[in-house]
Design a protein around this motif. Structure first.
Motif, PDB file in Angstrom:
ATOM      1  N   UNK A  35       0.854  -1.185   0.000  1.00  0.00           N
ATOM      2  CA  UNK A  35       0.000   0.000   0.000  1.00  0.00           C
ATOM      3  C   UNK A  35       0.889   1.234   0.000  1.00  0.00           C
ATOM      4  N   UNK A  36       0.586   2.204  -0.869  1.00  0.00           N
ATOM      5  CA  UNK A  36       1.350   3.453  -0.837  1.00  0.00           C
ATOM      6  C   UNK A  36       0.465   4.684  -0.798  1.00  0.00           C
ATOM      7  N   UNK A  42       0.747   5.881  -6.999  1.00  0.00           N
ATOM      8  CA  UNK A  42       2.161   5.737  -6.634  1.00  0.00           C
ATOM      9  C   UNK A  42       2.794   4.457  -7.154  1.00  0.00           C
ATOM     10  N   UNK A  44       3.002   1.462  -5.887  1.00  0.00           N
ATOM     11  CA  UNK A  44       3.546   0.483  -4.934  1.00  0.00           C
ATOM     12  C   UNK A  44       2.755  -0.829  -4.941  1.00  0.00           C
ATOM     13  N   UNK A  96      15.308   1.989   0.840  1.00  0.00           N
ATOM     14  CA  UNK A  96      14.399   1.269   1.737  1.00  0.00           C
ATOM     15  C   UNK A  96      13.696   0.122   1.028  1.00  0.00           C
ATOM     16  N   UNK A  98      10.869  -0.273  -0.351  1.00  0.00           N
ATOM     17  CA  UNK A  98       9.423  -0.472  -0.216  1.00  0.00           C
ATOM     18  C   UNK A  98       8.741  -0.379  -1.581  1.00  0.00           C
ATOM     19  N   UNK A  99       9.282   0.439  -2.484  1.00  0.00           N
ATOM     20  CA  UNK A  99       8.679   0.602  -3.816  1.00  0.00           C
ATOM     21  C   UNK A  99       9.090  -0.504  -4.765  1.00  0.00           C
ATOM     22  N   UNK A 130       6.382   5.678  -7.846  1.00  0.00           N
ATOM     23  CA  UNK A 130       7.179   6.619  -7.053  1.00  0.00           C
ATOM     24  C   UNK A 130       8.206   5.870  -6.209  1.00  0.00           C
ATOM     25  N   UNK A 132      10.321   7.186  -3.182  1.00  0.00           N
ATOM     26  CA  UNK A 132      10.498   8.392  -2.383  1.00  0.00           C
ATOM     27  C   UNK A 132      11.956   8.568  -1.948  1.00  0.00           C
TER      28      UNK A 132
ATOM     29  N   UNK B 350       6.042  17.747   3.389  1.00  0.00           N
ATOM     30  CA  UNK B 350       5.828  16.462   4.064  1.00  0.00           C
ATOM     31  C   UNK B 350       6.906  15.467   3.654  1.00  0.00           C
ATOM     32  N   UNK B 351       7.184  14.516   4.561  1.00  0.00           N
ATOM     33  CA  UNK B 351       8.211  13.510   4.260  1.00  0.00           C
ATOM     34  C   UNK B 351       7.722  12.495   3.231  1.00  0.00           C
ATOM     35  N   UNK B 352       6.446  12.152   3.318  1.00  0.00           N
ATOM     36  CA  UNK B 352       5.835  11.152   2.430  1.00  0.00           C
ATOM     37  C   UNK B 352       6.650   9.853   2.361  1.00  0.00           C
ATOM     38  N   UNK B 354       7.176   6.212   1.755  1.00  0.00           N
ATOM     39  CA  UNK B 354       6.240   5.412   0.951  1.00  0.00           C
ATOM     40  C   UNK B 354       5.503   4.384   1.824  1.00  0.00           C
ATOM     41  N   UNK B 356       3.602   4.115   4.973  1.00  0.00           N
ATOM     42  CA  UNK B 356       3.059   4.983   6.029  1.00  0.00           C
ATOM     43  C   UNK B 356       3.332   4.370   7.401  1.00  0.00           C
TER      44      UNK B 356
END
Lengths: 151, 710
Positions: A35-36, A42, A44, A96, A98-99, A130, A132, B350-352, B354, B356
């Motif tokens: 989930x993004x 996005x 993800x 990280x 995550x994407x 995306x 990030x 915002x940091x956003x 990915x 949350x």
């Protein structure tokens, strides 16, 4: 409801009308799809539905009945990584990460259509995803390398 | 004093870094350590090895100087485990810390196991922020590993009755100097109970001889990430776990007036939890939990709150102090031949991350375990201890490698919410924030107003510099240039939205203002912006970064029609950075394109070149968002663009040609790299636009629409 995921016929409960993302993650323990944003913006959560990359977060699970769903967990064959995964590993294209699953799924779909894309074609095809951490140049490089492998 | 700081921290943990609090509490005792680790060979580091005596004196009095701060242990099977309270949020420190340890122990990176950010298993750590892991933890672990290596050698030497000096080591084996006999680390650890404090004088492998450290080792466990197998907290599930959602106010400052929970409570499997203003629901799956949340019928009392259109006036009006004006500075300004006064304004961003915020909580009796993605697991442990008024020993916080933070995850909201719901329902609970919740209820990079007054003499020397920053913060506030009369001041103000740490803190705002102002001063007298900076710079490392960047970029080359070059630099947290930008501005439409960015960066000796370059590129490109288009829009306390489609972040198509020049200073200790390289992007682009158009864009973000008026 029956659902075909990564080549397997599975059963999910659609009483609460889950999104495909919720069904994959909560009912089938396929948590590689992330989930993004919840609005398909996005990338993800991308999965392949009959070969087309779709955002699972805005795809109701009931709509994939009778279709073939491939998630990040379904890309390996006989324990071998998909060439796109291998290229991500070699280019070390993440922070990280995550994407990464959504990126890889979208890149696999791109290379199915265009096995040897230019860097500009990669940018155009990947713009809905995306990262990030902004490892974009490395991701482009990984997909470019994978394309060279597959061509 | 300390008490008031603490209570402020209780209220605003996300501002931990802004208050520059150096607090260390709750260290593990030696006795506990001996009991836990059992047999083997280990070296440990005590707190006074990590922090200076000066800081130590300001800390919690219960803290013993010899409390353990991290350790490395080799068990009887030869397994090497490093325990550190630092956490992995994508900056790849799991990899770089493993590299420095592997180097000292003559093993491969894969042989090193890092246990990170688990309040039961790892020693106390203030948090992973401020670019401190590499400068603080890396040298300590290097010495700890070298100390273990010496213990292994001593053990082997005793076994063979030989001197320690001739022993060779390779791939986890100690080799006899003459007869070629071999003893593995596993054999050497059998039945041992050797625990020794790190020898601060121990010889480490010199940087010039590094074979594992200093190389581009790929991300540890990279395969688990690209196959989707890695479990982020948001991916976790415990047996019997339910999904939680929290009722949120429509805007900041709104108070719950009435609540009807009957419709939600009539849903199968749904539990509604209410404790004062805290209201949440749990359900066996997310769609049901979302539906139950929607069924809560709440009415709210709203209070008047500022809007974005009033933001900068509000910050100046509510400043807690008056801006000081020094007479020495007023004199210098009045004597100056050229004067330049400007105001810079900075929006909230915002940091956003990915991933949350997510938290999973489980109670067993009066013992609580919380898994959450946070940069401060021990801070979250304290938040939980306060929330439930239970002993800290009863609270365990575990932080699996997380989907990024950028300074935005110093707090533990989702974990605390999950723990509250879990306590009320008696089941394990997962709370994952939506993107909208992240935008509305996490914290932001502070907005700010910066007033700069400056003056130059007739020879083009800057002689006066007055710098007032409202609200965004102190970090990076000092101009690096030699100026006779200088005054800078940070003025805290009332923030309309929740704010806290962000990559490089206020340096992005302050260096934007400093480097824009300095550039404009050069332009006032027709001086080259690079030469003008060099003339005012004494710092050798910043000078080197600046010239290396300009050389790589080709600063002296002629500009294409409608193209401009810009330059900027800064020194942040031990890192020295310069960025050169080339932009084009369409002469009729005003459309701005960033054509290329070159960034040079020096942070001492390089541990992992590829990951360092990745951090620099990540900083530069993330900085591009805040420079050009990222901004939080809000009205009467409510964020209006709380979605990815409403809040633009950099995407593939936004990325210009980018080059990085890494300056490796093997003679200097390594510093962190996750923050500093973000600071020079915005001013370099701004100065390039100025060069081609003469327009001074003094607001961040500069070009939300993609074009400027020409």
């Amino acid at each position: 409801m029956k659902i075909n995921v990564n080549g397997k016929e599975l059963t999910i409960d659609v009483t609460a009308n889950p999104s495909l993302l919720e069904a994959l993650r909560e009912q089938l323990d396929l948590t590689g799809t992330k989930y993004g944003c919840g609005e398909g913006a996005c990338g993800a959560c991308k999965v392949l539905v009959n070969g087309t990359p779709l955002p699972a977060c805005i795809t109701p699970a009931v709509t994939v009945q009778g279709k073939k769903v491939i998630t990040i967990e379904g890309l390996e064959t006989n324990g071998e990584l998909h060439p796109v995964q291998q290229a991500f590993l070699e280019v070390d294209a993440f922070q990280c990460a995550y994407c990464a699953p959504g990126m890889i799924i979208n890149a696999v779909a791109l290379l199915e259509k265009n096995s040897n894309p230019t860097k500009q074609e990669i940018v155009d095809a990947m713009n809905g995803n995306i990262c990030r951490c902004c490892t974009y140049p490395q991701i482009v490089e990984a997909i470019y390398q994978a394309g060279k492998q597959l061509a | 004093m300390k008490k008031s700081m603490n209570s402020q921290m209780d209220l605003y943990p996300e501002q931990y870094e802004l208050h520059q609090q150096d607090l260390i509490r709750g260290p593990i005792s030696r006795r506990k350590f001996f009991k836990r680790m059992g047999l083997g060979i280990a070296s440990f580091v005590v707190v006074s090895d990590v922090v200076s005596a000066e800081i130590l004196n300001q800390l919690d009095p219960s803290l013993a100087e010899d409390a353990i701060a991290s350790w490395i242990h080799i068990d009887e099977s030869g397994k090497i485990t490093v325990f550190t309270g630092k956490v992995e949020v994508g900056q790849n420190i799991r990899t770089s810390l493993a590299q420095v340890v592997a180097e000292e122990l003559f093993v491969e990176v894969e042989d090193i196991h890092l246990i990170m950010g688990d309040t039961d298993l790892t020693p106390y750590d203030r948090g992973t922020y401020g670019s401190l892991t590499t400068p603080q933890m890396a040298p300590i672990l290097r010495k700890a590993a070298a100390s273990v290596r010496e213990l292994l050698k001593e053990t082997a030497a005793k076994e063979w009755s030989v001197g320690k000096s001739g022993l060779q080591m390779e791939k986890g084996i100690v080799i006899h100097p003459s007869n070629g006999k071999r003893l593995s680390y596993s054999q050497l650890s059998q039945g041992k109970k050797l625990f020794q404090q790190v020898d601060s004088e121990v010889a480490v492998v010199p940087v010039s001889s590094w074979k594992v450290a200093g190389t581009s080792v790929p991300k540890i466990e990279g395969k688990s990430f690209i196959t989707g197998r890695h479990k982020y907290v948001s991916d976790m599930a415990l047996p019997g776990m339910v999904y939680g959602k929290i009722l949120r106010a429509p805007a900041n400052g709104a108070k719950l007036k009435n609540l009807d929970t009957s419709r939600a409570e009539s849903m199968e499997g749904v539990t509604v939890v209410r404790n004062g203003d805290f209201v949440g629901v749990t359900a066996p799956d997310s769609p049901t939990a979302n539906m139950a949340l929607a069924m809560l019928e709440a009415t709210w009392d709203r209070t008047p709150q500022p809007s974005r259109k009033d933001l900068f006036g509000h910050l100046k009006k509510t400043a807690r102090n008056q801006p000081e004006s020094k007479s020495e500075l007023t004199d210098a300004l009045s004597q100056a031949s050229f004067k330049l006064n400007q105001t810079f304004t900075i929006d909230y961003i915002a940091h956003v991350p990915l991933e949350p915020r997510a938290g999973v909580a489980e109670w067993k009796g009066d013992k609580l375990t919380v898994w959450t993605g946070t940069q401060r697991p021990f801070g979250v442990q304290e938040e939980l201890q306060r929330a439930f008024d239970i002993p800290k020993e009863n609270v365990r916080v575990i932080m699996p490698d997380t989907g990024s933070g950028y300074g935005g995850k110093h707090t533990g909201e989702a974990g605390i919410e999950a723990a509250k719901l879990a306590k009320a329902t008696g089941k394990p609970v997962k709370v994952t924030w939506t993107r909208e919740e992240e935008f509305k209820w996490a914290y932001l990079r502070p907005a700010g107003v910066i007033d700069v007054r400056s003056g130059m003499d007739s020879s083009g020397k800057v002689t006066a510099w007055e710098f007032h920053n409202y609200n965004s913060g102190n970090a990076g506030i000092q101009a690096p240039y030699t100026i006779a009369a200088k005054h800078d001041q940070f003025l805290a103000a009332d923030t309309p939205l929740r704010q806290g740490s962000y990559r490089a803190l206020a340096s992005t705002a302050n260096i934007f203002a400093i480097e824009s102002q300095f550039n404009d001063l050069a332009a006032e007298i027709g001086s080259d912006p690079l030469g003008f900076r060099l003339k005012h710079l004494q710092d050798e490392r910043l000078t080197n970064a600046l010239t290396a960047c300009a050389d790589k970029f080709g600063w002296d080359k002629s500009r294409k029609k409608d193209h401009g070059f810009g330059i900027a630099c800064g020194a942040v947290k031990g890192g020295f950075v310069a960025t050169c930008a080339e932009v084009s501005v369409h002469p009729e439409t005003g459309e701005v394109k960033v054509i290329r960015l070159v960034t040079s960066f020096e942070c001492g000796a390089i541990i992992n070149p590829r990951h360092l370059e990745s951090q620099v590129v990540g900083c530069v490109l993330q900085g591009l968002g805040g420079a050009l288009f990222e901004a939080i829009d809000f009205k009467e306390g409510e964020v209006l663009n709380a979605s990815i489609s409403g809040y633009r972040v950099p995407r593939f198509a936004d990325i210009p040609a980018i080059e990085v020049v890494l300056l490796d200073r093997k003679d200097l200790p390594p510093a962190g790299a996750g923050e500093a390289p973000i600071v020079a992007v915005a001013p370099a682009i701004r100065n390039a636009i100025f060069e081609v158009t003469g327009k001074k864009l003094n607001h961040l973000p500069m070009i939300p629409s993609g074009s400027i008026t020409v």
